[in-house]
Design a protein around this motif. Sequence first.
Motif, short mmCIF file in Angstrom:
data_model
loop_
_atom_site.label_atom_id
_atom_site.label_comp_id
_atom_site.label_asym_id
_atom_site.label_seq_id
_atom_site.Cartn_x
_atom_site.Cartn_y
_atom_site.Cartn_z
N CYS A 193 8.32 3.24 3.15
CA CYS A 193 6.67 2.97 2.68
C CYS A 193 6.33 1.71 4.84
O CYS A 193 5.45 2.73 5.47
CB CYS A 193 6.21 2.26 1.46
SG CYS A 193 7.57 2.87 0.38
N CYS A 228 5.66 2.74 8.37
CA CYS A 228 3.89 2.84 8.57
C CYS A 228 3.32 2.08 7.98
O CYS A 228 2.16 2.07 8.73
CB CYS A 228 4.48 4.17 7.73
SG CYS A 228 4.28 5.82 8.15
N HIS A 229 3.25 1.24 6.72
CA HIS A 229 2.65 0.77 6.80
C HIS A 229 3.15 -1.23 7.33
O HIS A 229 4.33 -0.98 6.25
CB HIS A 229 2.46 0.45 5.15
CG HIS A 229 1.44 1.38 4.47
ND1 HIS A 229 0.48 2.04 4.52
CD2 HIS A 229 2.12 2.95 3.92
CE1 HIS A 229 0.05 3.06 4.08
NE2 HIS A 229 1.57 3.31 4.26
N PHE A 243 -6.55 7.07 -0.39
CA PHE A 243 -6.24 7.75 0.54
C PHE A 243 -8.09 8.37 1.46
O PHE A 243 -8.73 7.88 0.86
CB PHE A 243 -5.71 9.26 -0.09
CG PHE A 243 -4.28 9.96 -0.11
CD1 PHE A 243 -3.56 8.86 1.03
CD2 PHE A 243 -3.79 9.60 -0.91
CE1 PHE A 243 -2.00 9.24 0.44
CE2 PHE A 243 -2.78 10.28 -2.10
CZ PHE A 243 -1.71 9.55 -0.77
#
Length: 315
Positions: free
Chosen positions: A57, A60-61, A99
């Motif tokens: 995770c 990307c974060h 999202f």
Amino acid sequence: MRDILKLLSCMLFSFSVAAMEPITPLEAVQDLSLDKVRLGQKLFSDERLSRDNSVSCLSCHDLSINGADEKSLSLGINGKKAVIKTPTVYNTTYNFAQFWDGRSRTLENQVSGPIHNPLEMGSHWGEVIRKLQNDAAIVRSFNTLYDDGLTASNIADAIATFERSLVTVDSDFDRWLKGEENVLSEEAKQGYALFKSYGCISCHQGRNVGGNMYAHMGTFGNYFSDRKLPITKADYGRFNVTGIEEDKYLFKVPSLRLVSLQKYFFHDASESNLESAVKIMAYYQLGRDVNDTDAKLIAKFLQSLVGRHTLLEQR
Ligand code: HEC
Ligand code: HEC
């Protein structure tokens, strides 16, 4: 009777305080199990959640930058490109849905999205659990914290618990809201006044300065035909969830709390300058032109929204 009066005056009091400003300070989530937060943090950076053990995770974060990354579109396993810009994971606990198209209601639900997405981690729960089962320390942690031990929903619960701890508190703006008159620059104060008077506040509001409603990209003017890039499925936004024609180009209004730490703006990462993004918003969402001076002041206000978290680099 006295109780009713007390209740009424209490309601009136909180109403008047809340009514004073359309943005309220961020507060850390109370009563999180610290052991679950720690376990969730471990899983957040665990590459075994991806098919070829190459992506976590955190890939990307990145929590030290802004809870997302500095690419226009993030890269998943085998260097595959995501189809939409990565949003921050900071303060997501205060979004009404997850999202861009709101397809997940909760953080718990959201977790299986990236794990199964072939462009992100390309795996599935069976595979993830098989890999983690070989790790005695992880199995022990799950057995201690959850009655039913290592399961998909407990992995999601631990990660979501960690995410709930990612609230950026004590921004200059929030401290000013709470009464510290001198922490906010004159420019940021003017920027906030403009943010309200232009009408940005009608969509970006509440404690996350967004994250509590949907809006069409291009309320005034056709953003997508002006953009001159082919329209993709991701551009359809909420339509992909509901199939309702009016939901085409409808997006969750993003939180602006950490927007000034981003390199790219909008779901399509089409803009890389914050002041230009402000102008685009004014034009397409409000039918207004914003001059350079006002755009700069609004950007100063947006910078003042960045709060603190131990995992976010001190700046
Ligand atoms: C390959 C990059 C990538 C990886 C790996 C990844 N994400 Fe994401 N994340 C994204 C993208 C892109 C989106 C936006 C997708 C969309 O809205 O359709 C997103 C959206 C989110 C959101 C919603 C935020 C919001 O404001 O709507 C959360 C929460 C999140 N990710 C958490 C996670 C967790 C937890 C993991 C690990 C299990 C993870 N991500 C792995 C790229 C990634
Ligand atoms: C009608 C609702 C609405 C209004 C009014 C509005 N916005 Fe937005 N804003 C949105 C939506 C929806 C998005 C996401 C659009 C997209 O990514 O395609 C967004 C995105 C943004 C972004 C980029 C966020 C990111 O994560 O990339 C910024 C910056 C922004 N808005 C600032 C402003 C400012 C400043 C104003 C006032 C001049 C404003 N907005 C007015 C709905 C609105």
